[in-house]
Design a protein around this motif. Structure first.
Motif, PDB file in Angstrom:
ATOM      1  N   ASN A 107     -33.652 -25.836   8.130  1.00 15.37           N
ATOM      2  CA  ASN A 107     -32.472 -24.983   8.155  1.00 15.37           C
ATOM      3  C   ASN A 107     -32.752 -23.479   8.213  1.00 15.37           C
ATOM      4  OD1 ASN A 107     -29.981 -26.876   7.679  1.00 15.37           O
ATOM      5  ND2 ASN A 107     -31.584 -27.620   6.318  1.00 15.37           N
ATOM      6  N   MET A 108     -33.987 -23.072   7.892  1.00 18.89           N
ATOM      7  CA  MET A 108     -34.312 -21.642   7.916  1.00 18.89           C
ATOM      8  C   MET A 108     -35.478 -21.302   8.836  1.00 18.89           C
ATOM      9  SD  MET A 108     -33.830 -20.559   3.911  1.00 18.89           S
ATOM     10  CE  MET A 108     -32.804 -21.572   2.845  1.00 18.89           C
ATOM     11  N   GLY A 109     -36.289 -22.295   9.175  1.00 15.35           N
ATOM     12  CA  GLY A 109     -37.379 -22.046  10.096  1.00 15.35           C
ATOM     13  C   GLY A 109     -38.637 -21.516   9.424  1.00 15.35           C
ATOM     14  N   GLU A 110     -39.638 -21.239  10.252  1.00 10.47           N
ATOM     15  CA  GLU A 110     -40.965 -20.881   9.746  1.00 10.47           C
ATOM     16  C   GLU A 110     -41.017 -19.512   9.085  1.00 10.47           C
ATOM     17  OE1 GLU A 110     -44.018 -21.436  12.657  1.00 10.47           O
ATOM     18  OE2 GLU A 110     -43.317 -23.439  13.205  1.00 10.47           O
ATOM     19  N   LEU A 162     -29.939 -28.617  -4.067  1.00 11.34           N
ATOM     20  CA  LEU A 162     -30.122 -30.022  -3.697  1.00 11.34           C
ATOM     21  C   LEU A 162     -29.749 -30.950  -4.852  1.00 11.34           C
ATOM     22  CD1 LEU A 162     -33.478 -29.830  -1.688  1.00 11.34           C
ATOM     23  CD2 LEU A 162     -31.276 -30.597  -0.787  1.00 11.34           C
ATOM     24  N   LYS A 163     -30.168 -30.593  -6.058  1.00  8.65           N
ATOM     25  CA  LYS A 163     -29.862 -31.424  -7.220  1.00  8.65           C
ATOM     26  C   LYS A 163     -28.375 -31.451  -7.520  1.00  8.65           C
ATOM     27  CE  LYS A 163     -34.399 -30.776  -9.375  1.00  8.65           C
ATOM     28  NZ  LYS A 163     -35.159 -30.100 -10.463  1.00  8.65           N
ATOM     29  N   LYS A 164     -27.682 -30.349  -7.207  1.00 12.13           N
ATOM     30  CA  LYS A 164     -26.243 -30.279  -7.456  1.00 12.13           C
ATOM     31  C   LYS A 164     -25.426 -30.845  -6.299  1.00 12.13           C
ATOM     32  CE  LYS A 164     -26.140 -26.374 -10.694  1.00 12.13           C
ATOM     33  NZ  LYS A 164     -25.531 -25.037 -10.991  1.00 12.13           N
ATOM     34  N   ASP A 212     -24.290 -29.957   1.712  1.00 10.67           N
ATOM     35  CA  ASP A 212     -23.777 -30.716   2.854  1.00 10.67           C
ATOM     36  C   ASP A 212     -23.008 -29.848   3.840  1.00 10.67           C
ATOM     37  OD1 ASP A 212     -24.904 -32.991   1.856  1.00 10.67           O
ATOM     38  OD2 ASP A 212     -23.086 -33.674   0.816  1.00 10.67           O
ATOM     39  N   VAL A 213     -22.311 -28.857   3.353  1.00 16.00           N
ATOM     40  CA  VAL A 213     -21.477 -28.036   4.242  1.00 16.00           C
ATOM     41  C   VAL A 213     -22.067 -26.647   4.470  1.00 16.00           C
ATOM     42  CG1 VAL A 213     -19.372 -29.254   3.613  1.00 16.00           C
ATOM     43  CG2 VAL A 213     -20.101 -27.294   2.251  1.00 16.00           C
ATOM     44  N   HIS A 228     -26.408 -17.584  -4.685  1.00 22.60           N
ATOM     45  CA  HIS A 228     -25.108 -17.034  -4.261  1.00 22.60           C
ATOM     46  C   HIS A 228     -25.064 -16.835  -2.753  1.00 22.60           C
ATOM     47  CE1 HIS A 228     -21.531 -14.566  -4.020  1.00 22.60           C
ATOM     48  NE2 HIS A 228     -22.244 -13.586  -3.478  1.00 22.60           N
ATOM     49  N   PHE A 229     -26.053 -16.141  -2.206  1.00 29.83           N
ATOM     50  CA  PHE A 229     -26.026 -15.813  -0.780  1.00 29.83           C
ATOM     51  C   PHE A 229     -26.224 -17.048   0.099  1.00 29.83           C
ATOM     52  CE2 PHE A 229     -26.474 -11.478  -2.203  1.00 29.83           C
ATOM     53  CZ  PHE A 229     -25.914 -10.725  -1.187  1.00 29.83           C
ATOM     54  N   LEU A 230     -27.108 -17.932  -0.287  1.00 29.78           N
ATOM     55  CA  LEU A 230     -27.450 -19.081   0.563  1.00 29.78           C
ATOM     56  C   LEU A 230     -26.500 -20.251   0.393  1.00 29.78           C
ATOM     57  CD1 LEU A 230     -31.340 -19.086   0.105  1.00 29.78           C
ATOM     58  CD2 LEU A 230     -30.044 -18.120   2.012  1.00 29.78           C
ATOM     59  N   TYR A 231     -26.124 -20.533  -0.870  1.00 29.07           N
ATOM     60  CA  TYR A 231     -25.392 -21.775  -1.126  1.00 29.07           C
ATOM     61  C   TYR A 231     -24.027 -21.585  -1.796  1.00 29.07           C
ATOM     62  CZ  TYR A 231     -30.109 -23.359  -0.138  1.00 29.07           C
ATOM     63  OH  TYR A 231     -31.322 -23.547   0.472  1.00 29.07           O
ATOM     64  N   GLY A 232     -23.699 -20.333  -2.121  1.00 29.92           N
ATOM     65  CA  GLY A 232     -22.383 -20.049  -2.669  1.00 29.92           C
ATOM     66  C   GLY A 232     -22.145 -20.623  -4.041  1.00 29.92           C
TER      67      GLY A 232
END
Length: 372
Positions: A282-285, A318-320, A324-325, A365-369
């Protein structure tokens, strides 16, 4: 691929001392070359797992053998007595012990797998020049095998976690390039966690993210993985302490998981793969790269604090089940890297608890809200 990764920072130069050092006893021993070879052959003394490859040149090895044949004094070797296994680890002296084993027992030069003969050079006394052990006179063979090398043996009596032995390695190791922190941990804390680090370090997606296909000979890639495991703990980023010692934190994590259960190790292995796969996909190298100071371009080198914050934040998300969105992560990562609060937390006082908590919180916050 990334440029050479430079980890020199306040974290790497950190030093500490504690009372553990005074719970270590030491004594002298004078084993013969014959005894050292036999002990090495049977595994009673051993080089710590993947500590350092044999690096002596044929000239160095030949001169060492000649010194013993001449009866000249040679430096002491240092061994650590490990109570749990009954074995002794070589702190300093592996090149010498391996040279003796190869010349006398194996007859094969470890450098290129050729017959081990002393160099045919004026640097070596003509009596032994160009000769293998089997070509020496019986008197010289006996003299070499009976030569005694002084050994200093260390053992930590209390506490039983070998934490003081880390300082012994750090202060006493003298062979060539001084061992760095992770190389010393690899010596002192051999066990299930150490084995896991070597295993997951080979994972292909991780190698892409690290920026080098070859494993780091100085084990800096291993230390990054250990950093993720050790800092990914609510006990760390919710601590009441003002600051932690990274060196001590990583040491304690290694020590406490030397004999970790099979289930624990399997869980940690699966966790690492899942986090790495998600980030790579999802973010690349460039996921662990930072921005240049003017915030205009990517600076192509891995930053440990960018790495630990994104890794830990992704693990929490991931644990939470909060991924998915999630969309547009590369753009969100750039926004994170431009945030002034985040930039301060990854560059100043990086082992202050507030800054560890801040950079993880910002990444969440920035990546997953979500919130920490």
């Amino acid at each position: 691929m990334s440029e050479h990764i430079d980890f020199i920072s306040e974290e790497q130069n950190e030093e500490f001392s504690n009372d553990d050092l005074f719970n270590i006893t030491s004594w002298g021993a004078d084993p013969s070359v014959r005894e050292l070879i036999q002990q090495y052959k049977e595994g009673d003394i051993e080089k710590p797992e993947l500590q350092r490859k044999y690096v002596w040149k044929k000239k160095d090895a030949s001169r060492f053998i000649e010194s013993l044949l001449l009866g000249l004094p040679v430096p002491s070797i240092f061994l650590a007595n490990i109570e749990q296994s009954g074995k002794r680890l070589i702190i300093d002296g592996y090149q010498r012990i391996r040279t003796l084993y190869d010349y006398i027992e194996d007859g094969i030069w470890h450098g290129d797998d050729s017959d081990f003969k002393l160099i045919n050079s004026e640097l070596i006394n003509e009596r032994w020049r160009g000769k293998a052990f089997k070509e020496l006179t019986e008197i010289d063979k006996r003299r070499l095998k009976n030569y005694t090398i002084h050994a200093i043996v260390f053992e930590q009596k209390h506490p039983s976690d070998d934490s003081g032995l880390f300082q012994v390695f750090e202060r006493i190791n003298t062979s060539g390039t001084t061992l760095n922190n992770q190389e010393i941990r690899n010596c002192v804390y051999q066990g299930n966690m150490n084995t896991l680090l070597f295993k997951v370090n080979k994972y292909q997606q991780w190698r892409y993210l690290y920026g080098e296909q070859e494993e780091d000979p100085r084990m800096m890639d291993l230390e990054l993985i250990l950093r993720y495991y050790a800092l990914n703990s609510v006990e760390i980023y919710n601590s009441d302490k003002k600051k932690i010692s990274l060196k001590q934190t990583l040491n304690k994590y290694m020590q406490s998981n030397i004999n970790a259960s099979t289930d624990f190790i399997a869980e940690k292995e699966s966790e690492f793969y899942s986090v790495i796969d998600f980030i790579y996909t999802n973010m690349g190298e460039e996921a662990f790269f930072n921005l240049q100071n003017d915030l205009s371009k990517i600076r192509r080198r891995l930053y440990p604090t960018v790495f630990d914050s994104i890794m830990i934040a992704t693990s929490i998300a991931l644990k939470k089940g909060c991924i998915d969105v999630v969309k547009n992560l590369p753009e969100k990562r750039l926004a994170l890297l431009r945030d002034a609060t985040y930039r301060e937390s990854i560059s100043q006082g990086t082992m202050k608890i507030d800054n560890i908590r801040t950079r993880i919180s910002c990444a969440l916050h920035f990546l997953y809200g979500i919130k920490l």
